[in-house]
Design a protein around this motif. Structure first.
Motif, PDB file in Angstrom:
ATOM      1  N   UNK A 590       1.031  -1.362  -0.123  1.00  0.00           N
ATOM      2  CA  UNK A 590      -0.327  -0.113   0.206  1.00  0.00           C
ATOM      3  C   UNK A 590       0.582   1.086   0.253  1.00  0.00           C
ATOM      4  N   UNK A 591       0.029   2.297  -0.645  1.00  0.00           N
ATOM      5  CA  UNK A 591       1.230   3.767  -0.278  1.00  0.00           C
ATOM      6  C   UNK A 591       1.086   4.802   1.289  1.00  0.00           C
ATOM      7  N   UNK A 592       1.934   5.276   0.812  1.00  0.00           N
ATOM      8  CA  UNK A 592       2.133   6.035   2.365  1.00  0.00           C
ATOM      9  C   UNK A 592       1.994   7.199   1.380  1.00  0.00           C
ATOM     10  N   UNK A 612       4.789   7.040  -1.093  1.00  0.00           N
ATOM     11  CA  UNK A 612       5.463   6.386  -1.569  1.00  0.00           C
ATOM     12  C   UNK A 612       4.646   5.444  -1.413  1.00  0.00           C
ATOM     13  N   UNK A 613       5.389   4.054  -1.647  1.00  0.00           N
ATOM     14  CA  UNK A 613       4.851   2.281  -2.060  1.00  0.00           C
ATOM     15  C   UNK A 613       5.886   1.338  -1.146  1.00  0.00           C
ATOM     16  N   UNK A 614       5.005   0.585   0.425  1.00  0.00           N
ATOM     17  CA  UNK A 614       5.620   0.445   1.107  1.00  0.00           C
ATOM     18  C   UNK A 614       4.700  -1.040   1.684  1.00  0.00           C
ATOM     19  N   UNK A 615       5.751  -1.946   2.088  1.00  0.00           N
ATOM     20  CA  UNK A 615       5.355  -3.572   2.304  1.00  0.00           C
ATOM     21  C   UNK A 615       5.547  -3.516   3.798  1.00  0.00           C
ATOM     22  N   UNK A 616       4.117  -4.344   3.867  1.00  0.00           N
ATOM     23  CA  UNK A 616       3.826  -4.116   5.819  1.00  0.00           C
ATOM     24  C   UNK A 616       4.079  -5.291   6.418  1.00  0.00           C
ATOM     25  N   UNK A 617       4.147  -6.166   6.945  1.00  0.00           N
ATOM     26  CA  UNK A 617       4.235  -7.318   7.552  1.00  0.00           C
ATOM     27  C   UNK A 617       4.183  -7.646   8.914  1.00  0.00           C
ATOM     28  N   UNK A 618       3.248  -8.022   9.221  1.00  0.00           N
ATOM     29  CA  UNK A 618       3.175  -9.103  10.313  1.00  0.00           C
ATOM     30  C   UNK A 618       2.336 -10.183  10.829  1.00  0.00           C
ATOM     31  N   UNK A 680      20.023   6.127   2.963  1.00  0.00           N
ATOM     32  CA  UNK A 680      18.341   6.075   3.336  1.00  0.00           C
ATOM     33  C   UNK A 680      18.230   4.576   3.610  1.00  0.00           C
ATOM     34  N   UNK A 681      16.560   4.725   4.723  1.00  0.00           N
ATOM     35  CA  UNK A 681      15.950   3.640   5.057  1.00  0.00           C
ATOM     36  C   UNK A 681      15.169   2.955   4.070  1.00  0.00           C
ATOM     37  N   UNK A 682      15.371   1.646   4.228  1.00  0.00           N
ATOM     38  CA  UNK A 682      15.206   0.578   2.976  1.00  0.00           C
ATOM     39  C   UNK A 682      13.978  -0.431   3.973  1.00  0.00           C
ATOM     40  N   UNK A 683      14.765  -0.659   5.327  1.00  0.00           N
ATOM     41  CA  UNK A 683      13.839  -1.680   5.596  1.00  0.00           C
ATOM     42  C   UNK A 683      13.146  -1.171   7.252  1.00  0.00           C
ATOM     43  N   UNK A 684      12.503  -1.124   8.235  1.00  0.00           N
ATOM     44  CA  UNK A 684      12.478  -0.723   9.528  1.00  0.00           C
ATOM     45  C   UNK A 684      11.478  -1.897  10.225  1.00  0.00           C
ATOM     46  N   UNK A 685      12.790  -2.930  11.302  1.00  0.00           N
ATOM     47  CA  UNK A 685      11.459  -4.315  11.651  1.00  0.00           C
ATOM     48  C   UNK A 685      12.058  -3.833  13.120  1.00  0.00           C
ATOM     49  N   UNK A 707       9.348  -2.345   5.191  1.00  0.00           N
ATOM     50  CA  UNK A 707       9.662  -2.423   3.338  1.00  0.00           C
ATOM     51  C   UNK A 707       9.045  -1.135   2.143  1.00  0.00           C
ATOM     52  N   UNK A 708       9.927  -0.443   2.476  1.00  0.00           N
ATOM     53  CA  UNK A 708       9.829   0.741   1.602  1.00  0.00           C
ATOM     54  C   UNK A 708       9.867   0.467   0.643  1.00  0.00           C
ATOM     55  N   UNK A 709       9.119  -0.239  -0.299  1.00  0.00           N
ATOM     56  CA  UNK A 709       9.120  -1.133  -1.608  1.00  0.00           C
ATOM     57  C   UNK A 709       9.817  -0.007  -3.021  1.00  0.00           C
ATOM     58  N   UNK A 710       8.792   1.478  -2.493  1.00  0.00           N
ATOM     59  CA  UNK A 710       9.771   2.556  -3.595  1.00  0.00           C
ATOM     60  C   UNK A 710      11.114   2.785  -3.586  1.00  0.00           C
ATOM     61  N   UNK A 711      11.050   2.525  -2.395  1.00  0.00           N
ATOM     62  CA  UNK A 711      13.177   2.348  -2.295  1.00  0.00           C
ATOM     63  C   UNK A 711      13.652   0.909  -2.578  1.00  0.00           C
ATOM     64  N   UNK A 712      13.435  -0.051  -2.299  1.00  0.00           N
ATOM     65  CA  UNK A 712      14.181  -1.317  -2.170  1.00  0.00           C
ATOM     66  C   UNK A 712      14.100  -1.799  -3.954  1.00  0.00           C
ATOM     67  N   UNK A 713      13.063  -1.487  -4.479  1.00  0.00           N
ATOM     68  CA  UNK A 713      12.842  -1.705  -5.795  1.00  0.00           C
ATOM     69  C   UNK A 713      13.345  -0.570  -6.883  1.00  0.00           C
ATOM     70  N   UNK A 714      13.647   0.375  -6.308  1.00  0.00           N
ATOM     71  CA  UNK A 714      14.609   1.253  -7.291  1.00  0.00           C
ATOM     72  C   UNK A 714      15.930   0.457  -7.033  1.00  0.00           C
ATOM     73  N   UNK A 715      16.567   0.045  -6.044  1.00  0.00           N
ATOM     74  CA  UNK A 715      17.583  -0.466  -5.292  1.00  0.00           C
ATOM     75  C   UNK A 715      18.235  -1.612  -6.776  1.00  0.00           C
ATOM     76  N   UNK A 716      16.608  -2.203  -7.211  1.00  0.00           N
ATOM     77  CA  UNK A 716      17.336  -3.375  -7.827  1.00  0.00           C
ATOM     78  C   UNK A 716      17.094  -3.117  -9.290  1.00  0.00           C
TER      79      UNK A 716
END
Length: 820
Positions: A590-592, A612-618, A680-685, A707-716
């Protein structure tokens, strides 16, 4: 919106069948969702007949029932047990025969053969309210002597059928929320399609002021919320049951008749789209109506008996002492029209849609009036509707108009004007339909042509068309009357070639990760981007001043755009936990959103906003439960971290690109942050903070990764897949027991190691941590495994020792580590 076919014919002349009318309305954009033949009384009085009571004997086992023999015009007489006090032999009555269906609101019951106090009863002698022709339940219906036995009740009461057209009105078509509004569109369609027709409605010539015995003053204190307010008093009214024609009209469209005065206001609203309210004039203390807000904290009981507390921004219709009505929403108990009412004041107003919508949502009320006010009514229709209502009050209640109409309209609403070019119409439609056709349709839609030239026309749009504000809206109106089906499909197809870009790759990675998580036992959730601003009130990492606020929120629970996916997931966990689903694994893409006031730019207002697009995991609850092979085991942070590592590895994140450090984010009680070398922050958990778990009413640990999906996918984005042979030469493993300060983290050890040997060092793994009284104060011990491998040759002891000695030296220099 329920439309009566016969009622519609009162305003527009046509010979179309109900089915043809439905198709015509659908073609104009007023989609018909249903067409049903109905009677003015539910069930059409089927199974009800005129009968005659031949005998009436007391029931042996009851002090109020009677055993009656009833003639229904058949050879065999019917025995019916009746409990009405007025039943007697010789009466002509209405009888519900066996199998007859009677209705009580939405409830239905079938007349069956039964025993009442031990005596068989084969039918039912009915009262008015039981068959829907009135409200009286004091006794059974007694018919005149000339009523013919065996006559169906529908025939006796001259019950007529009608067609109910269910029109699905879209939110922007407030002008069509009445029979006359629908008639206007049908009239335009009929003219365009060559039918001889006319559009008409009753005149107000009969309106006149009889006396000036009841003067009522009006004061509008909030002219933004109430743009226009008109009223008139009618004295000497007799409140009674409405005549059959009026009850039938309301019954057909699903409204319950109440009394003649209330029914008149409902009739006007359904006929012309103008909601009216009727006050008992005796309740207007001071003979003054005050329209105001700022009623904060005042208690108010509505007509349904529910108590409401008015807010600061609730517009109310007040007398000099207290509120009488929530403006445009609901009337107050005591100020309405009752059997003992003699003098009434009719209200016809235009309220600002936003104010009405907010009040209706705030109090959880939804009425036919608020439904129309929220969407915008005709500000120029208030006086017409008021006059029509006053005329009906004189005709049906014997009242007298006792004042001139008081019309307070401080800032008249102007009709929109605009320029419409013929070429623009043709280009937007995709077909040249002809200038005369355009002008004809405009005229039938009551859009006035002020002037014209060879290129186009200058027009004025009626104020009731709240959906027509721009030239493109006018073209849409023209096209729906002209007919979408009359625009031919072009024989030439124009297309644009598209190629895959990185956004497509990002979605592919998203699907890849989603499948991986589902395979690992996760469920995907999807929460609203709108959330509760209170969640961020005390957070430092997601400060409230960076929230993107909603201008007109539906409620305080949906008043901001989310900064983090966390709270939506916690709500999902709470909902499932409350339903005894304690072991949960969720993920959400989802977007934040954030607003940074420092980046505010008047020339580019959007610059201050980011998305920004994010991936949340619980994960929460038990990792393993109820297994015969394994003892129950709670989930843990390390399980969460493993899932995150697998995701990063799956999408191709280069090894060693991210550096771990302790998280400072206050949504966690403890956690880690993965950053790149640039910070740059890619992941916080981590483990969700106790106060947030308590706030969500969750009583167990919740582990969350963002997981900051925007940052992570830009990096790869440019990461390439490289293939290599299986190593020919063995890897070498060395362990070190390091004594270091307690504040040193493993990530720092790994960082020094990788900086020391970038080519041959393949893995750095922590396999033991020791803290105890056998170590110096403030120290801890790490047992770390280092894996070295040369892809071109076998490593000898000399090379291995050189690397390990250099590594030990750098660890001592940078982290003050010692070997144990």
């Amino acid at each position: 919106m329920n439309i009566s076919y016969k009622w519609l014919k009162e305003y527009v002349d046509f010979d179309l069948t109900a089915d043809e009318v439905s198709k015509a309305l659908t073609s104009t954009g007023l989609e018909v969702g249903g067409l049903e033949e109905v009677q003015t009384i539910k069930g059409g009085l089927k199974g009800l007949y005129v009968g005659q009571v031949l005998t009436c004997e007391p029931h042996p086992n009851s002090d109020h029932m009677h055993i009656c023999t009833v003639d229904l015009g058949r050879e065999e007489k019917s025995q019916i047990v009746c409990g009405a006090p007025n039943v007697a032999a010789g009466q002509k009555v209405i009888v519900a025969d066996l199998g007859c269906k009677l209705y009580d609101g939405d409830k239905e019951f079938v007349i069956k053969k039964s025993k009442l106090r031990g005596v068989e009863s084969c039918g039912m002698i009915c009262a008015e309210d039981e068959i829907g022709i009135g409200n009286d339940h004091a006794g059974i219906i007694v018919l005149p002597e000339d009523a013919v036995v065996g006559t169906p009740a529908a025939e006796y009461y001259n019950l007529e059928s009608d067609w109910l057209i269910e029109v699905d009105i879209t939110a922007n078509r407030a002008d069509a929320l009445s029979h006359y509004g629908v008639a206007r569109d049908l009239y335009a369609w009929l003219v365009q399609n060559g039918y001889k027709t006319s559009l008409h409605r009753p005149s107000c010539d009969e309106f006149s002021v009889d006396n000036n015995d009841l003067q009522v003053e009006v004061e509008i204190q909030n002219t933004e919320a109430c743009r226009r307010y008109a009223c008139v008093s009618v004295t000497g009214c007799e409140v009674k049951e409405s005549p059959e024609w009026l009850k039938n009209k309301l019954n057909i469209i699903g409204l319950r008749p109440i009394n003649n005065i209330v029914d008149i206001t409902n009739y006007i609203m359904m006929a012309y789209g103008q909601p009216l309210h009727c006050f008992d004039a005796d309740m207007i203390t001071g003979n003054k109506i005050i329209v105001k807000d700022q009623n904060d904290g005042k208690k108010f009981v509505t007509l349904d008996g529910e108590e409401h507390t008015l807010g600061e921004h609730d517009l109310a219709i007040c007398n000099t002492d207290e509120p009488m009505c929530i403006a445009g929403v609901f009337g107050g108990k005591g100020s309405g029209t009752y059997e003992n009412t003699k003098n009434v004041v009719l209200e016809s107003a235009y309220f600002h849609p936003t104010w009405i919508r907010k009040s209706a949502r705030r109090h959880g009320l939804s009425t036919d009036a608020s439904f129309r006010f929220e969407r915008g009514i005709d500000p120029n229709g208030t006086i017409y509707a008021l006059k029509q209502a006053a005329i009906l009050c004189k005709q049906l209640a014997g009242g007298k108009v006792s004042m001139e109409i008081k019309d307070v309209y401080p800032n008249p609403i102007e009709n929109p004007t605009m320029r419409l070019d013929f070429k623009y119409v043709d280009n937007l439609i995709g077909k040249k339909i002809g200038n005369d056709t355009i002008k004809s349709i405009l005229n039938t839609l009551e859009i006035e042509i002020n002037s014209e030239d060879a290129e186009g026309v200058n027009i004025t749009v009626p104020a009731y068309r709240v959906d027509v504000q721009r030239p493109c809206d006018v073209v849409e109106d023209i096209l729906r009357i002209y007919g979408y089906n009359n625009v031919e499909i072009p024989t030439q197809l124009k297309s644009t070639l598209t190629v895959k870009d990185f956004e497509d790759q990002r979605h592919k990675l998203m699907n890849l990760v989603a499948e991986q998580l589902v395979g690992a036992g996760f469920n995907e959730i999807l929460n609203n981007s709108l959330t509760k601003g209170a969640y961020y009130a005390e957070l430092q990492s997601y400060p409230a001043d960076k929230l993107v606020s909603i201008v007109n929120p539906l409620s305080s629970d949906l008043n901001v755009m989310r900064q983090s996916l966390l709270f939506g997931g916690l709500e999902s966990i709470m909902r499932n936990a409350n339903r005894r689903m304690a072991n949960l694994k969720f993920f959400e893409f989802g977007n934040c959103y954030q607003h940074n006031n420092d980046k505010k730019d008047d020339e580019n207002p959007m610059k201050a906003y980011s998305e920004e697009s994010h991936l949340g995991i619980w994960i929460t609850g038990k990792r393993i439960e109820g297994s015969w092979m394994h003892a129950d085991e709670d989930t843990s942070f390390y399980e969460l971290k493993a899932h995150v590592d697998n995701i990063l590895r799956r999408i191709g994140m280069p090894q060693g690109m991210l550096v771990a450090e302790k998280s400072q984010n206050d949504i966690f009680s403890t956690g880690i942050t993965l950053k790149n070398r640039g910070g740059k922050v890619f992941v916080e958990m981590g483990i969700v903070a106790k106060k947030l778990q308590k706030q969500a009413d969750i009583d167990r640990e919740v582990y969350f990764a963002d997981i900051n999906w925007t940052q992570v996918t830009n990096a790869v984005k440019k990461a390439a897949v490289h293939f290599s042979e299986v190593p020919k030469y063995p890897a070498v493993s060395r362990d070190l027991a390091l004594l270091l300060d307690k504040n040193i983290e493993f990530s720092q050890v790994e960082q020094v190691a990788r900086q020391t040997e970038k080519k041959l060092l393949k893995k750095v793994e922590l396999f033991d941590v020791y803290e105890g009284d056998k170590l110096p104060e403030g120290k801890k011990s790490y047992a770390v495994n280092f894996t070295l491998q040369d892809m071109e040759k076998t490593m000898n002891d000399k090379a291995i020792d050189a690397i390990m000695n250099k590594l030990i030296a750098n660890l001592k220099k940078n982290l003050n580590c010692e070997l144990r």
